[in-house]
Enzyme design. Structure first.
Site, PDB file in Angstrom:
ATOM      1  N   ASP A  78       0.871  -1.173   0.000  1.00 20.91           N
ATOM      2  CA  ASP A  78       0.000   0.000   0.000  1.00 20.91           C
ATOM      3  C   ASP A  78       0.908   1.223   0.000  1.00 20.91           C
ATOM      4  O   ASP A  78       1.348   1.716   1.034  1.00 20.91           O
ATOM      5  CB  ASP A  78      -0.927  -0.005   1.211  1.00 20.91           C
ATOM      6  N   ALA A  79       1.239   1.664  -1.215  1.00 20.24           N
ATOM      7  CA  ALA A  79       2.293   2.653  -1.412  1.00 20.24           C
ATOM      8  C   ALA A  79       1.770   3.926  -2.075  1.00 20.24           C
ATOM      9  O   ALA A  79       2.379   4.976  -1.985  1.00 20.24           O
ATOM     10  CB  ALA A  79       3.405   2.049  -2.267  1.00 20.24           C
ATOM     11  N   LYS A  80       0.629   3.821  -2.761  1.00 20.83           N
ATOM     12  CA  LYS A  80      -0.016   4.971  -3.418  1.00 20.83           C
ATOM     13  C   LYS A  80       0.978   5.789  -4.228  1.00 20.83           C
ATOM     14  O   LYS A  80       1.030   7.000  -4.132  1.00 20.83           O
ATOM     15  CB  LYS A  80      -0.775   5.798  -2.379  1.00 20.83           C
ATOM     16  N   ARG A  81       1.767   5.098  -5.050  1.00 19.01           N
ATOM     17  CA  ARG A  81       2.758   5.743  -5.879  1.00 19.01           C
ATOM     18  C   ARG A  81       2.163   6.218  -7.194  1.00 19.01           C
ATOM     19  O   ARG A  81       0.960   6.046  -7.451  1.00 19.01           O
ATOM     20  CB  ARG A  81       3.915   4.764  -6.149  1.00 19.01           C
TER      21      ARG A  81
ATOM     22  N   ASP B 221      -2.016   9.968   1.687  1.00 19.59           N
ATOM     23  CA  ASP B 221      -2.788   8.832   2.182  1.00 19.59           C
ATOM     24  C   ASP B 221      -3.767   9.372   3.224  1.00 19.59           C
ATOM     25  O   ASP B 221      -3.785  10.573   3.487  1.00 19.59           O
ATOM     26  CB  ASP B 221      -1.822   7.790   2.776  1.00 19.59           C
TER      27      ASP B 221
END
Lengths: 273, 273
Positions: free
Chosen positions: A94-97, B99
């Site tokens: 879960d890095a949301k890159r 996030d």
């Protein structure tokens, strides 16, 4: 891991639970602080306690990066430990890159290959468009999980904006991004706090898996999510982090985590029928 | 570093150049591969060669993360090395994070504090809204740089969508996010490939600094960017990465990088008059 294998694990375990390994060193039981790597020790015990009830683990990178190099070593040990369960669990960064093409290629290497952390999937933010997402889609049996509708209050700032296409922005994101891959290499993040939107989302992406955070500490309802979001394959991975990890702060934390995961698995088993 | 100090450095150095330390081990001169940490050695020599011409450095995290723990050790050494230039250079984590609130707090710790990497600023993606950005704004003399209009082709997928507010999405992003902080703790990413948009952007954020990638390898024009984007403070940080880092692949790479940076600085000095 491919889609068929993921569906098989869900059927075998009668669960579509994803445990978010958002391990915060200030919240783990005190007695673990004496071990050489408290965060890894915590994760290992959580994994051992929940592996039969869980189809996915999802470490959020922020919790590891906030501890510098040591945090990333804890993550590395966790990923290496999960290797032994490779065929029975799906592992999500879960890095949301998301960045320009040549840079997203580097992130793909960082999170979806042996050169970096060898996850099955990575979460990606859509704002920078196609060339920021596509580099993650070129690796066999690896997945991109695009943020569509998030579980937080800030989701209302932009994701619900009405656009020129007479749709909400998150609908535009779904409609456009789904043409970049297939339901065999893409999933979407849809927050459980937006459960009532799932009916509409299923019209746009009937076959894609949805990763659903927000059940548990954030207040979303598992039943509602399943009612509106389940498809023929199941098609859901429901994440819980804090409600499982911190079910107890005492020596019995792993057992309490297992009980919490078991409660969710039992509820899921009923909802799968 | 605060805004006044940043403006002072720009005036002293007669430059608003930011060097993007997107160091790719496959592109650096072969002779460096014998050193204990080739990436750090490369960065150190680039920094030494350009420090007088440059007001900011911007490592892109992807290039370090793609090399696993070793890459992050190279980044740590680079940041530590930059410590000695603390008062004369602004250091940006090009991380494009964002996030839910409790998680963005962890990213703030990771990139804007002594507990992690102690950068002056971090780039942040806006899709998840206010609570994903605000945790980065609580630390004195630290900055958030929000993606508004990016330099890549994918910028056209969502950022130009017309919204219910009779504006483009990137305009909504500017208008809403600017209320979350001030021009003393927020900047915006605006790609040089979108130079003609800068005139309009300056109507919305007249006083904010803009971080402008896309000059150099991506083809944007420095003169156009300055024509449309400069304000009374200067208000621009122009990034170049590949055109400086890889000006030569031979032993003279640092000298060639210096010449390339010097060309840009000279052009900037003229444009500042």
């Amino acid at each position: 891991m491919n889609k068929k294998e993921l569906i098989q694990i869900i059927k075998q375990k009668k669960s579509f639970l994803c445990v978010g390994l958002d391990t915060d060193i200030t919240k783990i039981p005190r007695h673990l602080l004496d071990s050489p790597d408290p965060v890894f020790e915590f994760n290992k015990q959580i994994i051992d306690a929940t592996i039969n009830l869980t189809v996915a683990y999802k470490p959020n990178l922020a919790f590891y990066e906030s501890m510098g190099i040591n945090g990333l070593l804890s993550l590395e040990r966790t990923i290496n430990y999960l290797e032994k369960f490779r065929n029975e669990v799906f592992v999500i960064a879960d890095a949301k890159r998301g960045d320009i093409g040549n840079t997203s290629e580097q992130y793909a290497k960082a999170f979806l290959s042996h050169e970096g952390f060898d996850f099955d999937a990575i979460t990606v933010a859509p704002y920078m468009g196609e060339d920021s997402v596509k580099p993650f889609l070129t690796i066999e049996n690896k997945w991109v999980i695009v943020l569509a509708l998030t579980s937080n209050k800030g989701a209302f700032d932009f994701q619900f904006l009405q656009t020129e296409n007479n749709r909400k922005l998150y609908e535009d994101v779904l409609i456009k991004t789904k043409t970049w891959g297939t339901d065999e290499n893409m999933m979407y993040v849809v927050g459980a706090t937006q459960a009532q939107m799932l009916e509409n989302i299923r019209k746009i992406v009937p076959n894609h898996f949805l990763l659903v955070p927000g059940v548990g500490a954030q207040g979303g309802s598992l039943q509602e999510v399943c009612h509106y979001g389940m498809n023929n394959d199941g098609g859901l991975l429901i994440n819980a982090s804090r409600s499982i990890l911190y079910a107890s702060k005492e020596n019995d934390f792993a057992e309490k985590a297992r009980l919490e995961a078991q409660n969710m698995q039992k509820e899921m088993e009923m909802l799968m029928k």
